[in-house]
Design an enzyme around this catalytic site. Structure first.
Site, PDB file in Angstrom:
ATOM      1  N   LYS A 197     -29.066   4.482   8.551  1.00  0.00           N
ATOM      2  CA  LYS A 197     -30.174   5.425   8.401  1.00  0.00           C
ATOM      3  C   LYS A 197     -31.212   5.206   9.499  1.00  0.00           C
ATOM      4  CE  LYS A 197     -30.985   6.244   4.126  1.00  0.00           C
ATOM      5  NZ  LYS A 197     -31.364   6.043   2.747  1.00  0.00           N
ATOM      6  N   ARG A 216     -36.964   3.196   1.987  1.00  0.00           N
ATOM      7  CA  ARG A 216     -35.552   3.441   1.682  1.00  0.00           C
ATOM      8  C   ARG A 216     -34.677   2.344   2.257  1.00  0.00           C
ATOM      9  NH1 ARG A 216     -34.113   9.391   3.047  1.00  0.00           N
ATOM     10  NH2 ARG A 216     -35.153  10.391   1.333  1.00  0.00           N
ATOM     11  N   GLY A 240     -24.456   1.702  -4.271  1.00  0.00           N
ATOM     12  CA  GLY A 240     -24.832   0.728  -5.300  1.00  0.00           C
ATOM     13  C   GLY A 240     -26.211   0.138  -5.101  1.00  0.00           C
ATOM     14  N   HIS A 265     -24.997  12.366  -7.426  1.00  0.00           N
ATOM     15  CA  HIS A 265     -24.438  11.009  -7.310  1.00  0.00           C
ATOM     16  C   HIS A 265     -22.945  11.014  -7.622  1.00  0.00           C
ATOM     17  CE1 HIS A 265     -23.377   7.035  -8.986  1.00  0.00           C
ATOM     18  NE2 HIS A 265     -24.091   6.599  -7.953  1.00  0.00           N
ATOM     19  N   GLY A 317      10.785 -10.068   5.459  1.00  0.00           N
ATOM     20  CA  GLY A 317      10.555  -9.782   4.034  1.00  0.00           C
ATOM     21  C   GLY A 317       9.287 -10.515   3.640  1.00  0.00           C
ATOM     22  N   CYS A 377       9.750  -5.212   6.326  1.00  0.00           N
ATOM     23  CA  CYS A 377      10.056  -4.316   5.204  1.00  0.00           C
ATOM     24  C   CYS A 377       9.430  -4.752   3.897  1.00  0.00           C
ATOM     25  CB  CYS A 377      11.561  -4.146   5.045  1.00  0.00           C
ATOM     26  SG  CYS A 377      12.367  -5.626   4.456  1.00  0.00           S
ATOM     27  N   TYR A 393       9.125  -1.846  14.324  1.00  0.00           N
ATOM     28  CA  TYR A 393       8.839  -0.866  13.270  1.00  0.00           C
ATOM     29  C   TYR A 393       8.341  -1.559  12.014  1.00  0.00           C
ATOM     30  CZ  TYR A 393      13.102  -2.335  10.930  1.00  0.00           C
ATOM     31  OH  TYR A 393      14.038  -3.086  10.282  1.00  0.00           O
TER      32      TYR A 393
HETATM   33  C1  PEP Z   1      10.685  -9.107   0.732  1.00  0.00           C
HETATM   34  O1  PEP Z   1      10.931 -10.206   0.246  1.00  0.00           O
HETATM   35  O2  PEP Z   1       9.653  -8.856   1.375  1.00  0.00           O
HETATM   36  C2  PEP Z   1      11.623  -7.990   0.534  1.00  0.00           C
HETATM   37  C3  PEP Z   1      11.441  -6.833   1.164  1.00  0.00           C
HETATM   38  O3  PEP Z   1      12.610  -8.181  -0.346  1.00  0.00           O
HETATM   39  P1  PEP Z   1      12.438  -8.082  -1.935  1.00  0.00           P
HETATM   40  O4  PEP Z   1      11.067  -7.607  -2.229  1.00  0.00           O
HETATM   41  O5  PEP Z   1      13.492  -7.155  -2.422  1.00  0.00           O
HETATM   42  O6  PEP Z   1      12.673  -9.519  -2.350  1.00  0.00           O
END
Ligand code: PEP
Ligand code: MG
Length: 878
Positions: free
Chosen positions: A22, A92, A101, A455, A765, A830, A850
């Site tokens: 502000k 203010r 908040g 609000h 993983g 993943c 990726y």
């Molecule tokens: C992981 O362990 O991050 C994974 C992708 O495998 P899962 O969650 O199936 O154990």
């Protein structure tokens, strides 16, 4: 010595860290020559110092305050308690990031029993002067000393009723005088000392109240929800008052330069004549559309239109502007980037690029990843809506979404019931900052008062929560816990459905349908894809999920969890036969049946994927997950498998593991039962061959889970290659495939350079890697991780956001070493963190190709990777 106070003339927009949003914007507007009342800003540093010094205003600050007030008096030619030129100010809060908040505003500061008379004389308007005073008494009591709002309001409303006054403006000067007297008594009863008559005492107490509000519960909750750090503090803005309540040629309002609900490029706002700021925001009086200001005061309207256009051009973003009109003179009290719905965010960003105001990169920075997630939310099914009973069509569509839940009437009930797993709709006459936790816990918020800038509306939009305000046809009785609508009454616990897209409310549950992609959304995502550096795949195995992921432009599948395919009853029985078999032949017989199913599964998946890379992970979970649990289930399985219950129980007993997650799972299953992976590889390749024969080329990538030694990987890889080569020979086809591994044990990270020589790809993983690195069971961490957060031991949940210092270092080491020995290796992530924005920003700094996440997180992940590319300045031209 550090400067702790800056006059508006001394600041500019780049000084947000020090002056708050502000303060920096007020200074900038002053610099641009806009009509901004004069004032000064006490820095965020002064707030931090105050909190660190245990809550006392330092001598340095007090002396600077005296100096600034003196200079301010000279500039404005006004002074506190002056007979002829009375100075009144607003106070203010204003952090770098706006926070609902916190303490917000105290107006009319500087009034007291004498000064109110001076103001009356000066303006020749006693009624106006006492109206200002009663507002100060109430606001000061509420925000500085936490006097409950109702203490004043109940008296005020009773007073109006008793005297037959319909609206506030009906109360004459004497009435307001009487009210002021009573307010002072209420104040003294609650605060245990009289209202301070000295303006400088009022000012210092107000400043302290702002500083303290940085530490109150509501602010803390809001910071936690929005990842705002504690140590940035808040600034305090002290500004000369201008009066929107000084008659019918005055007023106050809030406007957005574009529609914050839809993004439409048209001024959108509300105002009230003869009112002060809090009247609009508190939602007690229903304001008028800004367009009608044109009929009331055409030149003021025109000037406001011009100011708002120039502010938008200057800030290169949609602005949320507060203004006051005093006797037809326009003043701008605040500008900031406006909060907006997800849909509006996309439309505004795309329009601003098309209008040449910003670049594509700016547009990408402007849209929050959260907004993308919101856009994928479902809407109500039109046909179902046509059948449903409407209880209100009078409300305003304050924040979109389609929500269904049980009615609750207080924030506490919302929180308590949501903790019990209920979906609730919070219904209130209006909301205030105390309600924030209840709003978070609710599916939607409905209010009877207030407009698009109340609000409830502002906070809900910020949270991406469905909200409808101003449902004037409903009467909400929070005492009796009922909501009355023209045709009936609903009570607490009754179910309603709320359509945040148009403001309608229905009785009962209404079916929903998934969201549609707009043209602007597609354009925006296309720009994000052009800029993104990491590609984004999906974790999916069902036809619906895969279709959704490809619609969202996933570049392939990063994880097919094959275990999900084993739970249909006809498959489960064969899996159980396999697990309980006594010898190789029995195992192969059971697996042959499963193989038929698996071939069909893989064929479907690969047909959808075509030549996009598709990682199929071989079976991972511990075998006991497939076994019956209850006695009843065991009995029926024993009959199915033609064994005695005793024999079955013995077998189950043998398979029991103390720590199954650390036990017989992942690649270890195939070291002991190679037939299992052989069957899966055969099914994958049979599906590849079938598709090939239909002219469809595919790109399967076979992934081995939970590897921690290079020998495990080499052994299983040799077995897989042997199987595939035999199949290729038998079928006379050349088969295209890749073999890689999950990297999800700390040891695998440490020896990644050895595994990388053998593998075509790695996929981190992060779920197991986090579990194994911390030694936190991923299934049990919920029991203690909140305590870690509450006690400040851990700021993030490492299963949701990457722990850069620990797990991040393992991933960095493994990915860099892997690429060093095998530059062609493809590396992805993943686990859950593959879809998390902050984790993605870190992955973007590593040699990772990726990320992969659930289909509905794909667009958000694409935007997150584009944003981190823009932020890091590492843009590649595609
Ligand atoms: C992981 O362990 O991050 C994974 C992708 O495998 P899962 O969650 O199936 O154990
Ligand atoms: Mg895993």
């Amino acid at each position: 010595m550090t400067k702790l106070i800056y006059a508006f003339d001394e600041g500019k927009k780049g000084m947000k860290d020090l002056l708050g949003g502000k303060g920096a914007n007020l200074a900038e507007m002053k610099r641009l020559g806009l009509p901004v009342p004069d004032g000064f800003t006490i820095t965020t540093q002064a707030c931090i110092d105050y909190l660190e010094q245990g809550g006392t205003l330092s001598e340095a600050l007090m002396s600077e305050l005296q100096d600034q007030l003196a200079a301010f008096s000279t500039r404005t030619n006004k002074a506190f308690s002056s007979n002829d030129n009375l100075l009144l100010v607003s106070v203010r809060s204003g952090a770098k990031i706006s926070m609902p908040g916190m303490m917000d505003t105290i107006l009319n500061l500087g009034l007291n029993d004498d000064n109110v008379e001076k103001l009356a004389r000066k303006t020749n308007d006693e009624r106006f002067a006492y109206d200002c005073y009663r507002r100060l008494l109430q606001m000061f009591g509420e925000v500085v000393y936490d006097v409950p709002m109702t203490a004043f309001d109940t008296y005020f409303n009773d007073y109006k009723k008793q005297h037959g006054y319909e609206i506030d403006a009906d109360i004459p000067a004497e009435g307001l005088q009487e009210i002021c007297e009573r307010y002072k008594a209420i104040y003294e009863e609650k605060v245990d000392k009289p209202f301070p008559q000295e303006p400088i005492v009022q000012l210092t107490e107000a400043i302290e109240a702002v500083f303290k509000s940085w530490d109150n519960d509501r602010a803390r909750v809001y910071r936690q929800l929005n990842d705002i750090p504690y140590d940035i503090g808040t600034a305090v803005n002290v500004q000369e008052m201008v009066f929107g309540n000084s008659g019918d040629r005055s007023g106050t309002g809030v406007a957005f330069t574009r529609n914050p609900g839809t993004g439409e490029a048209k001024l959108f706002g509300e105002y009230l004549l003869n009112a002060q700021g809090e009247d609009v925001v508190a939602g007690i009086r229903t304001p008028k559309d800004i367009a009608t200001l044109h009929d009331q005061m055409p030149h003021v309207h025109q000037q406001f239109v011009e100011v708002s256009q120039s502010l938008e051009q200057h800030y290169k973003d949609m602005q949320d502007i507060e203004f006051t009109i005093e006797n037809e003179q326009l003043y701008i009290l605040q500008t900031r980037n406006g909060k907006r719905t997800a849909n509006a965010a996309i439309n505004i960003a795309v329009d601003l690029v098309r209008e040449g105001v910003i670049s594509k990169e700016d547009a990408i920075k402007q849209v929050e990843v959260k907004s993308i997630d919101q856009l994928l939310h479902p809407n109500f099914d039109e046909q179902a809506l046509a059948q449903a009973t409407v209880i209100s069509k009078a409300g305003l569509p304050a924040s979109p979404g389609a929500a269904t839940g049980k009615i609750v009437f207080s924030a506490e009930d919302a929180k308590a019931q949501a903790e019990q797993g209920e979906k609730v709709i919070l219904m209130r006459p209006e909301t205030s900052p105390e309600d924030i936790e209840g709003m978070v816990a609710s599916e939607a918020i409905v209010t009877t008062h207030g407009g698009m800038t109340s609000h409830a509306a502002v906070v809900a939009r910020g949270m991406g929560k469905c909200c409808v305000t101003g449902c004037a046809n409903l009467e909400i009785n929070t005492q009796q816990r009922t909501v009355t609508f023209p045709q009936g009454v609903l009570s607490e616990g009754d179910i309603v459905s709320v359509d945040g897209a148009n403001g309608d409310i229905y009785v009962g549950e209404v079916d929903t349908i998934s969201a549609q992609r707009s043209e602007a959304f597609s354009q925006f995502m296309q720009w994000s894809e052009e800029i993104a550096q990491l590609s984004v795949r999906m974790n999916a195995e069902t036809p619906q999920d895969i279709a959704a992921g490809y619609q969202f432009d996933a570049t392939g599948i990063g994880l097919v969890r094959t275990e999900h395919m084993f739970f249909a009853p006809e498959r489960l029985v064969e899996m159980r036969r396999f697990i309980l078999a006594h010898n190789h032949d029995q195992r192969v017989a059971a697996l042959n049946k499963i193989s038929t199913y698996q071939t069909d599964d893989f064929e479907k998946i690969l047909r959808q994927s075509e030549d996009r890379p598709t990682i199929i992970r071989l079976l991972d979970p511990p075998l006991h997950e497939f076994l019956p649990r209850s006695e009843e289930e065991k009995e029926s399985v024993a009959i199915q498998l033609n064994v005695s219950t005793r024999e079955l129980n013995q077998n189950i007993e043998q398979l029991h593991e103390v720590n199954p997650m650390l036990g017989h799972r992942g690649c270890r299953l195939a070291i002991t039962y190679p037939e299992l992976y052989e069957m899966q590889v055969e099914a994958i390749m049979n599906s590849v061959i079938r598709l090939k024969e239909q002219g469809i080329e595919t790109n399967p990538e076979i992934m081995i889970p939970l590897v921690s030694t290079v020998e495990e990987f080499k052994t299983l890889k040799a077995m897989i290659i042997d199987k595939i080569e035999r199949m290729a020979q038998e079928n006379g086809h050349e088969l295209n495939y890749a073999i890689g591994t999950m990297i999800e044990t700390p040891r695998a990270c440490l020896i990644a350079h050895e595994i990388a020589k053998e593998a075509d790809f790695f996929s981190f993983g992060t779920n197991d890697l986090t579990q194994l690195t911390y030694g936190f069971s991923r299934d049990d961490a919920g029991k203690f991780i909140n305590a870690y957060a509450d006690q400040g031991i851990m700021e993030i949940d490492p299963f949701q956001t990457l722990d850069v210092d620990g797990i991040g270092q393992l991933i960095k080491l493994a990915s860099e070493q892997a690429k060093a020995v095998n530059p062609n290796i493809k590396i992805g992530v993943c686990g859950e963190l593959g879809g998390d924005m902050k984790s993605i920003a870190y992955f973007n700094t590593l040699p990772i190709d990726y990320v992969s996440c659930s289909p509905f997180r794909v667009p958000g992940a694409i935007l997150a990777t584009a944003q981190s590319a823009v932020e890091s300045g590492r843009l590649s031209v595609k």
